[in-house]
Design a protein around this motif. Structure first.
Motif, short mmCIF file in Angstrom:
data_model
loop_
_atom_site.label_atom_id
_atom_site.label_comp_id
_atom_site.label_asym_id
_atom_site.label_seq_id
_atom_site.Cartn_x
_atom_site.Cartn_y
_atom_site.Cartn_z
N UNK A 123 0.58 -1.37 -0.08
CA UNK A 123 0.30 0.11 0.02
C UNK A 123 1.06 1.54 0.45
N UNK A 124 1.96 1.54 0.84
CA UNK A 124 2.89 2.40 0.60
C UNK A 124 3.73 2.01 -0.89
N UNK A 125 3.92 1.70 -1.80
CA UNK A 125 4.36 1.81 -3.01
C UNK A 125 3.61 3.16 -3.93
N UNK A 126 5.19 3.37 -4.27
CA UNK A 126 4.47 4.87 -5.37
C UNK A 126 5.27 4.29 -5.97
N UNK A 127 5.30 5.37 -7.86
CA UNK A 127 6.46 5.23 -8.43
C UNK A 127 7.50 6.07 -8.18
N UNK A 128 7.07 7.40 -7.50
CA UNK A 128 8.38 7.98 -7.76
C UNK A 128 9.06 6.90 -6.66
N UNK A 129 8.50 6.59 -5.69
CA UNK A 129 9.23 5.83 -4.72
C UNK A 129 9.92 4.99 -5.43
N UNK A 130 9.53 3.82 -5.60
CA UNK A 130 10.37 2.75 -7.05
C UNK A 130 11.55 3.56 -7.65
N UNK A 131 11.18 4.34 -8.41
CA UNK A 131 12.54 5.15 -9.12
C UNK A 131 13.93 5.47 -8.21
N UNK A 136 18.72 5.02 -6.14
CA UNK A 136 20.19 5.12 -5.10
C UNK A 136 20.31 3.75 -4.85
N UNK A 137 20.29 2.55 -5.50
CA UNK A 137 20.88 1.16 -5.31
C UNK A 137 21.67 1.31 -6.46
N UNK A 138 21.80 1.84 -7.18
CA UNK A 138 22.57 2.12 -8.22
C UNK A 138 23.64 2.57 -8.47
N UNK A 139 23.47 3.68 -7.10
CA UNK A 139 24.70 5.00 -7.12
C UNK A 139 25.69 4.01 -6.09
N UNK A 140 24.55 3.42 -4.93
CA UNK A 140 25.36 2.49 -4.09
C UNK A 140 26.61 1.60 -4.37
N UNK A 141 25.90 1.04 -5.53
CA UNK A 141 26.84 -0.33 -6.12
C UNK A 141 27.45 0.41 -7.07
N UNK A 142 27.86 1.47 -8.15
CA UNK A 142 28.22 2.28 -8.51
C UNK A 142 29.51 2.22 -7.81
N UNK A 143 29.39 2.86 -6.10
CA UNK A 143 30.47 3.53 -5.42
C UNK A 143 30.99 2.89 -4.80
N UNK A 144 30.94 0.74 -4.87
CA UNK A 144 31.47 0.16 -4.29
C UNK A 144 32.20 -0.41 -5.47
N UNK A 199 32.18 10.49 -11.88
CA UNK A 199 30.88 11.31 -12.25
C UNK A 199 29.57 11.16 -12.81
N UNK A 200 29.95 10.56 -13.94
CA UNK A 200 29.29 10.66 -15.33
C UNK A 200 28.91 9.57 -15.11
N UNK A 201 29.10 8.81 -14.39
CA UNK A 201 28.91 7.81 -13.72
C UNK A 201 27.63 7.17 -13.43
N UNK A 202 27.96 7.98 -12.47
CA UNK A 202 26.66 8.04 -11.31
C UNK A 202 25.69 9.43 -11.78
N UNK A 203 25.68 10.15 -12.42
CA UNK A 203 24.68 10.95 -12.97
C UNK A 203 23.69 10.27 -14.09
N UNK A 204 24.55 9.21 -14.41
CA UNK A 204 24.00 8.37 -15.41
C UNK A 204 23.33 7.03 -14.73
N UNK A 205 23.56 6.68 -14.26
CA UNK A 205 23.34 6.26 -13.19
C UNK A 205 21.70 6.02 -12.01
N UNK A 206 21.87 7.01 -12.02
CA UNK A 206 20.00 7.61 -11.38
C UNK A 206 19.27 7.53 -12.39
N UNK A 207 19.63 7.98 -13.16
CA UNK A 207 17.75 7.55 -14.69
C UNK A 207 18.23 6.16 -14.91
N UNK A 208 19.76 5.39 -15.40
CA UNK A 208 19.31 4.15 -15.82
C UNK A 208 18.78 3.49 -14.78
N UNK A 209 19.27 3.03 -13.77
CA UNK A 209 18.61 2.28 -12.70
C UNK A 209 17.57 2.60 -12.15
N UNK A 210 16.46 3.82 -11.84
CA UNK A 210 16.03 3.65 -10.96
C UNK A 210 14.51 3.76 -12.08
#
Length: 344
Positions: A123-131, A136-144, A199-210
């Motif tokens: 019931x808490x699921x929304x498109x924005x939260x999934x995005x 955030x998951x993509x950024x986390x994996x890239x940094x690691x 930096x461009x990797x993180x910028x690209x990961x935001x839309x890609x993973x989301x």
């Protein structure tokens, strides 16, 4: 019922609840394994295409003449095969697997954890939260795992029989390049060489993973709620509850899961591809001129002046051919591995 029997039953119940608690060590470890296996299989499927795409994106002098056409794709693949044999098509793949297992594992684990925090129930699921969870998951994996990604790209970029294609030699070469340390000359920190293009990797990961996770979620829900029978093996989940206490739902049929994953990959690739081209260029600049640091805006300007708008989408066709099956296999294997490992 004896006290021993009651204690045993209570213990088993506690273990079962803990095994489905998304914050438990058991759940996280099994999710980690599922994500790593899914990512590794997906990358292996498209490894030859991945190498050709990197050579196109980075404007390798020996392969620039082949870029931009289907015939060029075939010719480039044939050239790699003629020069280095079948192993040439998988050059750099060992580094890919070393990187992709933790990368995919961390990405899926981070997504599960962040999603559970933002959306503890359906019931808490929304498109924005999934995005947001996907980004955030993509950024986390890239940094690691980013240094492993750069090593993999440089291994794939090296062409010719006399190129230093060994993992150790590539690492030594990157370490001794002075470009990054010139920018950070007061720190004298050559390890920054392994973070070219971050930096461009993180910028690209935001839309890609989301977008990838969001599209997969939207299409999955559409298939579940449509009039057609898109799910299979409901017996696998009948009577089972997820971590929020709700009844688990059966998985999509394999072919539908593959289609959903493929569409998610295609849409995500389109939105983030310019950032991917920029980061590939930055990652290999050290191979051209180790004494010069080139930033993101200068890289983008060079691409624009050389090829215009289309320069930011060079190799996109190969990108689709690569990403669509890769994301399709990744999501499908991950969801099946979750069932196999008995996690929701």
């Amino acid at each position: 019922m004896s006290s021993i029997t009651k204690t045993t039953a209570a213990t088993e119940t506690f273990k079962k609840i803990r095994s489905h608690d998304k914050h438990s060590t058991s759940y996280i470890s099994r999710s980690f394994i599922a994500g790593g296996v899914a990512g590794s299989l997906a990358k292996t499927v498209i490894a030859p295409l991945d190498r050709v795409k990197i050579l196109f994106q980075t404007s390798s002098p020996q392969f620039q003449q082949y870029a931009g056409s289907w015939a060029g794709l075939v010719q480039a693949t044939q050239k790699i095969y003629n020069d280095n044999g079948p192993r040439g098509l998988f050059q750099g793949h060992s580094a890919t697997l070393i990187r992709i297992f933790p990368y995919a594992a961390i990405k899926f684990v981070a997504y599960e954890q962040i999603r559970h925090i933002l959306m503890p129930t359906r019931q808490d699921t929304t498109s924005f939260k999934v995005l947001a969870s996907g980004s955030l998951a993509g950024i986390t994996s890239v940094l690691c795992t980013y240094p492993l990604e750069l090593i993999r790209v440089r291994l794939a970029f090296e062409v010719g029989k006399d190129s230093p294609v060994g993992l150790r030699s590539i690492c030594q070469k990157i370490y001794h390049e002075s470009a990054a340390s010139l920018r950070y000359e007061y720190f004298h920190f050559p390890l920054m060489n392994f973070y070219r293009g971050l930096f461009p990797t993180i910028m690209g990961m935001i839309p890609y993973a989301g977008v990838s996770f969001w599209t997969h979620h939207i299409l999955t829900e559409f298939c579940r709620n449509s009039l057609f029978e898109h799910t299979t093996k409901p017996s696998l989940v009948i009577g089972k509850l997820d971590s929020s206490g709700q009844e688990m739902r059966p998985p999509l049929k394999a072919r539908i899961e593959l289609i959903v994953g493929g569409l998610a990959g295609a849409i995500a690739q389109t939105t983030s591809y310019p950032f991917e081209v920029i980061r590939r260029r930055m990652q290999v600049y050290g191979a051209y001129d180790p004494s010069k640091f080139v930033g993101i805006w200068q890289t983008a300007k060079t691409i624009w002046n050389t090829n215009g708008f289309k320069g930011f989408y060079v190799g996109l066709t190969i990108g689709y051919i690569k990403v669509i099956p890769m994301v399709a296999v990744s999501f499908t294997v991950y969801n099946r591995m979750k069932l196999l490992l008995n996690i929701e």
